[in-house]
Design an enzyme around this catalytic site. Sequence first.
Site, PDB file in Angstrom:
ATOM      1  CE  LYS A   1      73.196  -7.307 136.185  1.00 47.95           C
ATOM      2  NZ  LYS A   1      73.582  -8.545 136.934  1.00 47.95           N
TER       3      LYS A   1
ATOM      4  CG  ASN B   1      60.753  -4.997 135.441  1.00 46.50           C
ATOM      5  OD1 ASN B   1      61.359  -4.558 134.469  1.00 46.50           O
ATOM      6  ND2 ASN B   1      60.551  -4.296 136.534  1.00 46.50           N
TER       7      ASN B   1
ATOM      8  CB  THR C   1      68.871  -6.311 133.886  1.00 43.14           C
ATOM      9  OG1 THR C   1      67.663  -5.572 133.800  1.00 43.14           O
ATOM     10  CG2 THR C   1      70.039  -5.321 133.928  1.00 43.14           C
ATOM     11  CG  ASP C   2      64.587  -5.184 130.811  1.00 43.30           C
ATOM     12  OD1 ASP C   2      65.073  -4.805 131.901  1.00 43.30           O
ATOM     13  OD2 ASP C   2      63.352  -5.270 130.615  1.00 43.30           O
ATOM     14  CD  GLU C   3      66.333  -1.669 135.309  1.00 43.41           C
ATOM     15  OE1 GLU C   3      67.025  -0.711 135.672  1.00 43.41           O
ATOM     16  OE2 GLU C   3      65.405  -2.136 135.978  1.00 43.41           O
TER      17      GLU C   3
ATOM     18  CE1 TYR D   1      70.852  -4.132 138.933  1.00 44.56           C
ATOM     19  CE2 TYR D   1      69.227  -3.193 137.429  1.00 44.56           C
ATOM     20  CZ  TYR D   1      69.855  -4.299 137.990  1.00 44.56           C
ATOM     21  OH  TYR D   1      69.498  -5.573 137.583  1.00 44.56           O
TER      22      TYR D   1
ATOM     23  N   PRO E   1      52.964   4.215 146.872  1.00 41.08           N
ATOM     24  CG  PRO E   1      55.194   4.029 147.563  1.00 41.08           C
ATOM     25  CD  PRO E   1      53.864   3.354 147.670  1.00 41.08           C
TER      26      PRO E   1
HETATM   27  P1  NAD Z   1      68.268  -9.966 144.711  1.00 42.44           P
HETATM   28  O1  NAD Z   1      68.690  -8.602 145.160  1.00 42.44           O
HETATM   29  O2  NAD Z   1      66.973 -10.518 145.148  1.00 42.44           O
HETATM   30  O3  NAD Z   1      69.389 -11.028 145.140  1.00 42.44           O
HETATM   31  C1  NAD Z   1      70.756 -10.777 145.014  1.00 42.44           C
HETATM   32  C2  NAD Z   1      71.503 -11.863 145.796  1.00 42.44           C
HETATM   33  O4  NAD Z   1      72.915 -11.621 145.638  1.00 42.44           O
HETATM   34  C3  NAD Z   1      71.213 -11.849 147.292  1.00 42.44           C
HETATM   35  O5  NAD Z   1      71.033 -13.176 147.757  1.00 42.44           O
HETATM   36  C4  NAD Z   1      72.466 -11.222 147.895  1.00 42.44           C
HETATM   37  O6  NAD Z   1      72.735 -11.679 149.214  1.00 42.44           O
HETATM   38  C5  NAD Z   1      73.534 -11.670 146.915  1.00 42.44           C
HETATM   39  N1  NAD Z   1      74.679 -10.754 146.895  1.00 42.44           N
HETATM   40  C6  NAD Z   1      74.656  -9.408 146.785  1.00 42.44           C
HETATM   41  N2  NAD Z   1      75.906  -8.923 146.829  1.00 42.44           N
HETATM   42  C7  NAD Z   1      76.727  -9.999 146.950  1.00 42.44           C
HETATM   43  C8  NAD Z   1      78.138 -10.147 147.017  1.00 42.44           C
HETATM   44  N3  NAD Z   1      78.963  -9.085 146.989  1.00 42.44           N
HETATM   45  N4  NAD Z   1      78.661 -11.397 147.113  1.00 42.44           N
HETATM   46  C9  NAD Z   1      77.833 -12.482 147.153  1.00 42.44           C
HETATM   47  N5  NAD Z   1      76.503 -12.393 147.111  1.00 42.44           N
HETATM   48  C10 NAD Z   1      75.957 -11.165 146.996  1.00 42.44           C
HETATM   49  O7  NAD Z   1      68.394  -9.923 143.124  1.00 42.44           O
HETATM   50  P2  NAD Z   1      67.475 -10.617 142.021  1.00 42.44           P
HETATM   51  O8  NAD Z   1      66.331  -9.735 141.731  1.00 42.44           O
HETATM   52  O9  NAD Z   1      67.268 -12.021 142.367  1.00 42.44           O
HETATM   53  O10 NAD Z   1      68.468 -10.522 140.748  1.00 42.44           O
HETATM   54  C11 NAD Z   1      69.408 -11.547 140.500  1.00 42.44           C
HETATM   55  C12 NAD Z   1      70.177 -11.200 139.225  1.00 42.44           C
HETATM   56  O11 NAD Z   1      69.275 -11.104 138.141  1.00 42.44           O
HETATM   57  C13 NAD Z   1      70.914  -9.871 139.300  1.00 42.44           C
HETATM   58  O12 NAD Z   1      72.146 -10.028 138.628  1.00 42.44           O
HETATM   59  C14 NAD Z   1      70.004  -8.909 138.542  1.00 42.44           C
HETATM   60  O13 NAD Z   1      70.747  -7.866 137.960  1.00 42.44           O
HETATM   61  C15 NAD Z   1      69.412  -9.833 137.508  1.00 42.44           C
HETATM   62  N6  NAD Z   1      68.056  -9.451 137.017  1.00 42.44           N
HETATM   63  C16 NAD Z   1      67.049  -9.184 137.897  1.00 42.44           C
HETATM   64  C17 NAD Z   1      65.761  -8.891 137.416  1.00 42.44           C
HETATM   65  C18 NAD Z   1      64.603  -8.620 138.347  1.00 42.44           C
HETATM   66  O14 NAD Z   1      63.517  -8.275 137.885  1.00 42.44           O
HETATM   67  N7  NAD Z   1      64.748  -8.793 139.650  1.00 42.44           N
HETATM   68  C19 NAD Z   1      65.546  -8.853 136.033  1.00 42.44           C
HETATM   69  C20 NAD Z   1      66.597  -9.123 135.168  1.00 42.44           C
HETATM   70  C21 NAD Z   1      67.851  -9.436 135.666  1.00 42.44           C
HETATM   71  O1  TDX Z   2      57.473   2.329 145.131  1.00 40.09           O
HETATM   72  C1  TDX Z   2      57.607   2.201 143.893  1.00 40.09           C
HETATM   73  N1  TDX Z   2      56.804   2.949 143.071  1.00 40.09           N
HETATM   74  C2  TDX Z   2      56.889   2.903 141.713  1.00 40.09           C
HETATM   75  O2  TDX Z   2      56.140   3.594 141.005  1.00 40.09           O
HETATM   76  C3  TDX Z   2      58.564   1.311 143.306  1.00 40.09           C
HETATM   77  C4  TDX Z   2      59.469   0.470 144.166  1.00 40.09           C
HETATM   78  C5  TDX Z   2      58.631   1.272 141.924  1.00 40.09           C
HETATM   79  N2  TDX Z   2      57.834   2.053 141.149  1.00 40.09           N
HETATM   80  C6  TDX Z   2      57.956   1.954 139.674  1.00 40.09           C
HETATM   81  C7  TDX Z   2      59.363   2.141 139.139  1.00 40.09           C
HETATM   82  C8  TDX Z   2      59.374   1.258 137.913  1.00 40.09           C
HETATM   83  O3  TDX Z   2      58.861   1.977 136.805  1.00 40.09           O
HETATM   84  O4  TDX Z   2      57.581   0.630 139.319  1.00 40.09           O
HETATM   85  C9  TDX Z   2      58.400   0.129 138.258  1.00 40.09           C
HETATM   86  C10 TDX Z   2      59.094  -1.130 138.736  1.00 40.09           C
HETATM   87  O5  TDX Z   2      60.043  -0.750 139.727  1.00 40.09           O
HETATM   88  P1  TDX Z   2      61.036  -1.788 140.426  1.00 40.09           P
HETATM   89  O6  TDX Z   2      60.249  -2.911 140.988  1.00 40.09           O
HETATM   90  O7  TDX Z   2      61.949  -1.016 141.326  1.00 40.09           O
HETATM   91  O8  TDX Z   2      61.821  -2.402 139.173  1.00 40.09           O
HETATM   92  P2  TDX Z   2      62.704  -1.725 138.006  1.00 40.09           P
HETATM   93  O9  TDX Z   2      63.282  -0.445 138.420  1.00 40.09           O
HETATM   94  O10 TDX Z   2      61.875  -1.745 136.761  1.00 40.09           O
HETATM   95  O11 TDX Z   2      63.909  -2.814 137.899  1.00 40.09           O
HETATM   96  C11 TDX Z   2      63.634  -4.220 137.999  1.00 40.09           C
HETATM   97  O12 TDX Z   2      63.671  -4.858 136.754  1.00 40.09           O
HETATM   98  C12 TDX Z   2      64.908  -5.050 136.123  1.00 40.09           C
HETATM   99  C13 TDX Z   2      64.616  -4.895 138.956  1.00 40.09           C
HETATM  100  O13 TDX Z   2      64.634  -4.216 140.192  1.00 40.09           O
HETATM  101  C14 TDX Z   2      65.999  -4.962 138.377  1.00 40.09           C
HETATM  102  O14 TDX Z   2      66.868  -5.698 139.229  1.00 40.09           O
HETATM  103  C15 TDX Z   2      65.946  -5.644 137.047  1.00 40.09           C
HETATM  104  O15 TDX Z   2      67.211  -5.620 136.442  1.00 40.09           O
END
Ligand code: NAD
Ligand code: TDX
Length: 351
Positions: free
Chosen positions: A161, A186, A132-134, A157, A212
């Site tokens: 990562k 994101n 992730t970019d985080e 988190y 929120p």
């Molecule tokens: P998600 O939370 O929607 O899905 C995670 C999946 O992993 C789920 O299906 C869960 O059951 C499985 N999982 C969790 N713990 C496990 C374990 N111990 N063993 C096996 N399976 C397990 O996550 P996502 O948003 O789809 O993110 C997927 C990947 O991409 C992550 O590595 C995350 O860090 C990365 N990522 C996410 C975002 C984003 O915006 N969501 C952005 C950049 C990178």
């Molecule tokens: O209720 C909320 N109110 C609010 O203001 C929530 C859930 C979020 N936020 C803000 C926090 C962040 O600035 O919105 C922005 C986006 O929040 P999230 O959806 O929780 O994402 P973020 O924390 O940016 O992280 C996401 O992007 C990178 C994913 O959850 C990560 O898994 C990924 O690595």
Amino acid sequence: MNKKILITGGAGFIGSHVVREMVTKYPHYEIYNLDALTYAGNLANLKDIEDLPNYHFVKGDITDAILVESLFEKYAFDGVIHLAAESHVDRSIEDPLAFVNTNIVGTVTLLNAARKYWDGNYTGKCFYHISTDEVYGSLGESGFFTETTAYDPHSPYSASKASSDHLVRAYHDTYGLPVVISNCSNNYGPNQFPEKLIPLFINNIVQKRSLPVYGKGLNVRDWLYVVDHARAIDLIFHKGEVSETYNIGGFNEWSNIDLIRLMCRLMDEKLGRESGSSEKLITYVKDRAGHDLRYAIDSTKLKEELGWTPSLQFEEGLSKTIDWYLDNNDWMEEVTSGAYQAYYEKYYGDR
Ligand code: NAD
Ligand code: TDX
């Protein structure tokens, strides 16, 4: 060429789109989805492809070394695309250890199995870690994260990562394991668990519940449509250089409040509500601890070296995404009521 690929976390949000991309685009590959089905994993995300002959589901935990090794032994994977993770920043603030276990210990468990079973025969092998970019921390008003930006994570988190990214690189440098890493901004789109901003707010607007907004809503995020991320993952898996890192993002920055106002406007139109009515649901709440101000990805390397560009403009993607949630109310109800978890407990509880 035929390949056997282990995809971890394939029942989650991004993982399910990656599984769909791989099983449909490469019918001659065998795709094994290893997922623990935590609260974030949902097999309904894969309903449309679950009967395809080249798709196989294994319920299991990536921290379970015996299981992971037995899968490598049985299926002789050529590649791993590792997405399984605890992924929500707010949950990491409540329970950091769960993030250390899955994101760090789970990643090392997979790396160990790959190292043991590939045993130095690395031709045609690839361990692809999705990050992730985080991990890069927080930007000020200007600038972008590039592949050489120093890591500076602030939440449990992002720290977990970052740690997993370092370990993946260490397995390349120490043992020669063929690894590749991508760091994406994101994601948004269908099947995202409604704890994340966009699906949470869509659902709250439908339900006329408060929205929120953390702090002043001025934090900036860089949004990418999930299918474009899945396409980038496919490309990097096949064409990425061993030991390289690729940043993935669409140069699409939005302050949270501007994004939320846009969502409110689109939803008023789609729901036939009076203009301005959803904005009245906005409530400013206490800021997230350690809340990063701004993320912005420079994905020039991916574009120039591998030719990837995003396919969707943001307003089009957001509108499509809202339509998906409105059309899939059953999915949202099952997820928010927890009904699907009771189902898994019944069918997989003793396996
Ligand atoms: P998600 O939370 O929607 O899905 C995670 C999946 O992993 C789920 O299906 C869960 O059951 C499985 N999982 C969790 N713990 C496990 C374990 N111990 N063993 C096996 N399976 C397990 O996550 P996502 O948003 O789809 O993110 C997927 C990947 O991409 C992550 O590595 C995350 O860090 C990365 N990522 C996410 C975002 C984003 O915006 N969501 C952005 C950049 C990178
Ligand atoms: O209720 C909320 N109110 C609010 O203001 C929530 C859930 C979020 N936020 C803000 C926090 C962040 O600035 O919105 C922005 C986006 O929040 P999230 O959806 O929780 O994402 P973020 O924390 O940016 O992280 C996401 O992007 C990178 C994913 O959850 C990560 O898994 C990924 O690595």
